[in-house]
Design a protein around this motif. Structure first.
Motif, PDB file in Angstrom:
ATOM      1  N   GLU A  66     -29.261 -32.044  -6.043  1.00 53.83           N
ATOM      2  CA  GLU A  66     -27.970 -31.376  -6.010  1.00 53.83           C
ATOM      3  C   GLU A  66     -28.083 -30.034  -5.290  1.00 53.83           C
ATOM      4  O   GLU A  66     -29.104 -29.354  -5.381  1.00 53.83           O
ATOM      5  N   SER A  67     -27.037 -29.663  -4.580  1.00 55.64           N
ATOM      6  CA  SER A  67     -26.996 -28.480  -3.706  1.00 55.64           C
ATOM      7  C   SER A  67     -28.006 -28.593  -2.569  1.00 55.64           C
ATOM      8  O   SER A  67     -28.598 -27.613  -2.147  1.00 55.64           O
ATOM      9  N   PHE A  68     -28.179 -29.822  -2.064  1.00 57.42           N
ATOM     10  CA  PHE A  68     -29.046 -30.049  -0.903  1.00 57.42           C
ATOM     11  C   PHE A  68     -28.676 -29.127   0.251  1.00 57.42           C
ATOM     12  O   PHE A  68     -29.540 -28.630   0.973  1.00 57.42           O
ATOM     13  N   SER A  69     -27.370 -28.890   0.439  1.00 59.30           N
ATOM     14  CA  SER A  69     -26.915 -28.080   1.572  1.00 59.30           C
ATOM     15  C   SER A  69     -27.486 -26.674   1.550  1.00 59.30           C
ATOM     16  O   SER A  69     -27.580 -26.020   2.601  1.00 59.30           O
TER      17      SER A  69
ATOM     18  N   HIS B  91     -18.539 -31.961   0.341  1.00 57.94           N
ATOM     19  CA  HIS B  91     -17.354 -31.272  -0.171  1.00 57.94           C
ATOM     20  C   HIS B  91     -16.686 -30.509   0.967  1.00 57.94           C
ATOM     21  O   HIS B  91     -17.246 -30.366   2.056  1.00 57.94           O
ATOM     22  N   ASN B  92     -15.495 -30.015   0.696  1.00 60.93           N
ATOM     23  CA  ASN B  92     -14.619 -29.542   1.772  1.00 60.93           C
ATOM     24  C   ASN B  92     -14.355 -28.039   1.716  1.00 60.93           C
ATOM     25  O   ASN B  92     -13.295 -27.576   2.113  1.00 60.93           O
ATOM     26  N   ASP B  93     -15.341 -27.248   1.249  1.00 57.30           N
ATOM     27  CA  ASP B  93     -15.119 -25.812   1.071  1.00 57.30           C
ATOM     28  C   ASP B  93     -14.731 -25.116   2.366  1.00 57.30           C
ATOM     29  O   ASP B  93     -13.964 -24.149   2.351  1.00 57.30           O
ATOM     30  N   ARG B  94     -15.264 -25.558   3.488  1.00 55.73           N
ATOM     31  CA  ARG B  94     -14.940 -24.960   4.786  1.00 55.73           C
ATOM     32  C   ARG B  94     -13.872 -25.759   5.537  1.00 55.73           C
ATOM     33  O   ARG B  94     -13.521 -25.432   6.671  1.00 55.73           O
ATOM     34  N   GLY B  95     -13.373 -26.806   4.902  1.00 55.45           N
ATOM     35  CA  GLY B  95     -12.351 -27.617   5.558  1.00 55.45           C
ATOM     36  C   GLY B  95     -12.891 -28.559   6.605  1.00 55.45           C
ATOM     37  O   GLY B  95     -12.136 -29.080   7.424  1.00 55.45           O
ATOM     38  N   THR B  96     -14.202 -28.809   6.595  1.00 57.54           N
ATOM     39  CA  THR B  96     -14.800 -29.664   7.628  1.00 57.54           C
ATOM     40  C   THR B  96     -15.612 -30.815   7.039  1.00 57.54           C
ATOM     41  O   THR B  96     -16.553 -31.307   7.658  1.00 57.54           O
ATOM     42  N   ALA B  97     -15.254 -31.275   5.849  1.00 55.55           N
ATOM     43  CA  ALA B  97     -16.017 -32.347   5.202  1.00 55.55           C
ATOM     44  C   ALA B  97     -16.016 -33.630   6.026  1.00 55.55           C
ATOM     45  O   ALA B  97     -17.031 -34.326   6.105  1.00 55.55           O
ATOM     46  N   VAL B  98     -14.870 -33.957   6.629  1.00 54.34           N
ATOM     47  CA  VAL B  98     -14.802 -35.174   7.444  1.00 54.34           C
ATOM     48  C   VAL B  98     -15.730 -35.056   8.646  1.00 54.34           C
ATOM     49  O   VAL B  98     -16.511 -35.967   8.938  1.00 54.34           O
ATOM     50  N   ALA B  99     -15.669 -33.928   9.357  1.00 58.85           N
ATOM     51  CA  ALA B  99     -16.541 -33.733  10.521  1.00 58.85           C
ATOM     52  C   ALA B  99     -18.005 -33.737  10.106  1.00 58.85           C
ATOM     53  O   ALA B  99     -18.855 -34.324  10.788  1.00 58.85           O
ATOM     54  N   SER B 100     -18.335 -33.072   8.998  1.00 59.66           N
ATOM     55  CA  SER B 100     -19.724 -33.045   8.528  1.00 59.66           C
ATOM     56  C   SER B 100     -20.222 -34.451   8.209  1.00 59.66           C
ATOM     57  O   SER B 100     -21.364 -34.808   8.519  1.00 59.66           O
ATOM     58  N   THR B 101     -19.370 -35.256   7.599  1.00 55.68           N
ATOM     59  CA  THR B 101     -19.763 -36.622   7.259  1.00 55.68           C
ATOM     60  C   THR B 101     -19.946 -37.467   8.515  1.00 55.68           C
ATOM     61  O   THR B 101     -20.918 -38.226   8.637  1.00 55.68           O
ATOM     62  N   GLU B 102     -19.017 -37.355   9.445  1.00 51.06           N
ATOM     63  CA  GLU B 102     -19.144 -38.123  10.687  1.00 51.06           C
ATOM     64  C   GLU B 102     -20.421 -37.749  11.427  1.00 51.06           C
ATOM     65  O   GLU B 102     -21.162 -38.618  11.915  1.00 51.06           O
TER      66      GLU B 102
ATOM     67  N   ILE C 252     -34.438 -47.397  -2.474  1.00 51.46           N
ATOM     68  CA  ILE C 252     -33.921 -46.292  -3.257  1.00 51.46           C
ATOM     69  C   ILE C 252     -32.796 -45.639  -2.463  1.00 51.46           C
ATOM     70  O   ILE C 252     -32.807 -45.649  -1.224  1.00 51.46           O
ATOM     71  N   ILE C 253     -31.790 -45.122  -3.154  1.00 50.00           N
ATOM     72  CA  ILE C 253     -30.747 -44.342  -2.489  1.00 50.00           C
ATOM     73  C   ILE C 253     -31.069 -42.865  -2.668  1.00 50.00           C
ATOM     74  O   ILE C 253     -31.201 -42.386  -3.799  1.00 50.00           O
ATOM     75  N   LEU C 254     -31.233 -42.168  -1.570  1.00 50.33           N
ATOM     76  CA  LEU C 254     -31.420 -40.721  -1.600  1.00 50.33           C
ATOM     77  C   LEU C 254     -30.120 -40.087  -1.128  1.00 50.33           C
ATOM     78  O   LEU C 254     -29.757 -40.193   0.052  1.00 50.33           O
ATOM     79  N   ASN C 255     -29.403 -39.509  -2.048  1.00 44.87           N
ATOM     80  CA  ASN C 255     -28.096 -38.914  -1.772  1.00 44.87           C
ATOM     81  C   ASN C 255     -28.283 -37.424  -1.518  1.00 44.87           C
ATOM     82  O   ASN C 255     -28.837 -36.709  -2.363  1.00 44.87           O
ATOM     83  N   LEU C 256     -27.833 -36.946  -0.352  1.00 48.07           N
ATOM     84  CA  LEU C 256     -28.067 -35.562   0.063  1.00 48.07           C
ATOM     85  C   LEU C 256     -26.743 -34.804   0.050  1.00 48.07           C
ATOM     86  O   LEU C 256     -26.046 -34.710   1.063  1.00 48.07           O
ATOM     87  N   PRO C 257     -26.348 -34.262  -1.086  1.00 46.16           N
ATOM     88  CA  PRO C 257     -24.994 -33.718  -1.222  1.00 46.16           C
ATOM     89  C   PRO C 257     -24.803 -32.342  -0.608  1.00 46.16           C
ATOM     90  O   PRO C 257     -25.635 -31.460  -0.755  1.00 46.16           O
ATOM     91  N   THR C 258     -23.673 -32.212   0.086  1.00 51.23           N
ATOM     92  CA  THR C 258     -23.182 -30.890   0.449  1.00 51.23           C
ATOM     93  C   THR C 258     -22.345 -30.435  -0.747  1.00 51.23           C
ATOM     94  O   THR C 258     -21.118 -30.456  -0.723  1.00 51.23           O
ATOM     95  N   THR C 259     -23.039 -30.058  -1.804  1.00 50.56           N
ATOM     96  CA  THR C 259     -22.364 -29.685  -3.045  1.00 50.56           C
ATOM     97  C   THR C 259     -21.388 -28.542  -2.809  1.00 50.56           C
ATOM     98  O   THR C 259     -20.283 -28.515  -3.348  1.00 50.56           O
ATOM     99  N   VAL C 260     -21.810 -27.593  -1.981  1.00 51.23           N
ATOM    100  CA  VAL C 260     -20.922 -26.543  -1.486  1.00 51.23           C
ATOM    101  C   VAL C 260     -21.116 -26.493   0.020  1.00 51.23           C
ATOM    102  O   VAL C 260     -22.242 -26.391   0.510  1.00 51.23           O
TER     103      VAL C 260
END
Length: 549
Positions: free
Chosen positions: A187-190, A256-267, A216-224
């Motif tokens: 958690e808080s990988f970002s 997550h979308n704290d900077r309003g760029t969650a879609v771009a970050s995911t893509e 295994i699934i390694l989930n790398l969250p942009t928690t913030v």
């Protein structure tokens, strides 16, 4: 002793010392910028957990069941259904799903749990009887969390994760009827140092011992969200390059979308090597929300990539979502918002009008309409609201609505003339002109005028001309400045006969400058106003207040 505190509020000007920029990743040979998304990722909805925990009023069990059925219908094959160790409601929901046999064979439920012994035990109790499940274990890893929240060093944080995964591995044997996939999130990988994120993930991998057949699934969250999307992509590519036994892991994103760029970050994260995405419908989630899977999926669709999720009836999906969450999808939400396919600007309306006309006559299946990235009908929207009229609108938009709403193809000269009428009306009103008001204005300007000319009655009948050929004779009554005149003449059709009759009686000098025929689409308007209909023979009639023309 009382101590004063200094107010920290107020934006700094000039040199900003309160915040520091995120340190870029050293990756000079990065590959992701030249990649393209060509296939859909593995989708995992977290609406029932991450989304639900962010609601002012969390969903009831019944509402969660309705939302679960919606997610299954859309096509999600992995659904994080909750945190069953967190509350009795969450635990009860898990049991309802399993004991009620509500989980389809091709859907895997996912449960979230912190790396704490009692919570892990409770989580496995909730899973008894499930056919298959993903156990999602997490603990916080960033320097900020280590220093401020836990007061622990790196080895102690690794030890929490390792002890947690060992316990999960031991408990898997207690539910042999359930096929378990293991997922770990730093958690808080970002905000975690990349080398430490890699260290703790590899420590987890070493305990779990995945294989290419049982990953295994390694989930790398942009928690913030703390950096620009390109830096997030660098983080993902760096991690994918350095991970041992990469072929035994699925790299998952949770932005997550704290900077309003969650879609771009995911893509960009997908371009960088990730294969799986966790998110929510319409971006519900803590603070500014999770990544919006609807937007992500339809972005792919607009590029010719099948997202493997069904949003063909997006308005119905939105209705259930709003009912269960008590949230409202904003008017400008991509694809789903009420106004996202609507143009008020005159130049936009003109381009859309011309694009729709060109498309109608094109032999190509390719969607190619200015300002509309996808066909609204593909997601259950209609063309009715593409163009709406206010003081910023132009003649092209008015003409489009008159045709699309009422089947009236206005001549080019009338585009300008009637466009001015509507613009003046919108300026006076200061608000949007609705379609029924548009038609009323058309009636008043062209159909219901009583001066200087008024058509009182019109009858057309077939007769023989002097040469023995068939002709049409019109017999009409018109009022010129309230004076009634009976006129008649023959012609090759009703319009030609009517113009001849006007000119023969020297009431005015008329000529026919434009003529066209087209199929009519009717809208019936009530309230005693004029409306077009067709009789049994297909002849156009105008009816108003009992009169027929």
């Amino acid at each position: 002793m009382l101590m004063s505190t200094q107010t920290r509020g107020g934006m700094q000007k000039g040199s900003i010392s309160k915040y520091r920029p995120f340190t870029p990743i050293v990756l000079p040979d990065r590959q992701w910028p030249s990649k393209m998304i060509t296939t859909a990722p593995i989708w995992c909805s977290v609406d029932l957990r991450d989304g639900n925990q962010a609601l002012p009023i969390p969903m009831s069990v019944e509402e969660k069941l309705e939302m679960f059925d919606l997610l299954v219908g859309i096509g999600f094959k992995e659904i994080e259904v909750g945190f069953p160790a967190a509350s009795q409601t969450e635990f009860e929901f898990m049991r309802r799903l399993i004991e009620g046999d509500r989980v389809p064979d091709d859907v895997t439920i996912q449960v979230l749990v912190q790396a704490k012994e009692d919570l892990i035990t409770r989580t496995f109790e909730s899973l008894r009887g499930a056919r298959k499940a993903i156990v999602h274990l997490y603990n916080s890893t960033s320097e900020q969390q280590r220093r401020i929240v836990f007061g622990l060093d790196k080895p102690a944080i690794v030890d929490i994760a390792v002890r947690g995964v060992r316990q999960v591995k031991e408990l898997v044997a207690t539910i042999p009827e359930t096929a378990i996939t293991f997922q770990y999130s730093p958690e808080s990988f970002s905000l975690t140092e990349l080398d430490f994120a890699l260290e703790i993930c590899e420590a987890v991998v070493d305990i779990w011992q995945p294989t290419p057949e049982h990953k295994i699934i390694l989930n790398l969250p942009t928690t913030v969200e703390v950096s620009t999307p390109n830096i997030h992509a660098d983080q993902i590519e760096w991690f994918c390059r350095h991970l041992r036994d990469r072929e035994s892991a699925i790299i998952s994103l949770h932005t997550h979308n704290d900077r309003g760029t969650a879609v771009a970050s995911t893509e960009m994260g997908l371009l960088a090597g990730a294969e799986r995405v966790e998110g929510t419908l319409f971006g519900n989630g803590e603070r500014t929300g999770n990544v919006d899977i609807v937007t992500l999926a339809l972005n792919m669709y607009s590029q010719g990539v099948d997202p493997c999720l069904d949003f063909e009836n997006l308005p119905a999906i939105q209705q259930i979502y709003e009912k269960c969450t008590r949230l409202t999808v904003p008017m400008r939400q991509p694809y789903a918002g009420e106004l996202v396919f609507t143009a008020f600007s005159g130049s936009h309306q003109d381009a859309i009008n011309k694009g729709m006309a060109a498309l109608e006559h094109s032999r190509s299946e390719l969607w190619d309409v200015p300002y509309l990235p996808i066909d609204p009908k593909d997601i259950g929207r209609t063309y009715e609201a593409i163009i709406r009229i206010n003081s910023q609108s132009g003649k092209g938009g008015v003409a489009y609505l008159m045709e699309s709403e009422f089947g009236l193809q206005l001549p080019k000269a009338m585009h300008i003339e009637f466009g001015k009428v509507i613009k003046q009306l919108a300026d006076v009103r200061g608000s949007e002109i609705l379609s029924n008001e548009l038609y009323t204005a058309f009636e008043q300007e062209y159909l219901l005028r009583g001066a200087p000319f008024k058509l009182v009655s019109f009858e057309g009948r077939t007769v023989l001309s002097a040469s023995g050929n068939e002709a049409l004779e019109c017999v009409a009554t018109i009022a010129v400045d309230t004076v009634i005149h009976e006129i008649r003449a023959k012609g090759n059709g009703p319009i030609d006969a009517f113009v001849r009759a006007l000119n023969q009686h020297q009431l005015a000098s008329f000529s026919l400058s434009n003529y066209s025929e087209h199929a009519r689409r009717w809208r019936i308007h009530t309230g005693g106003r004029l409306y077009p209909v067709a009789n049994a023979a297909g002849t156009l009639l105008w009816r108003s207040h009992g009169y027929q023309y």
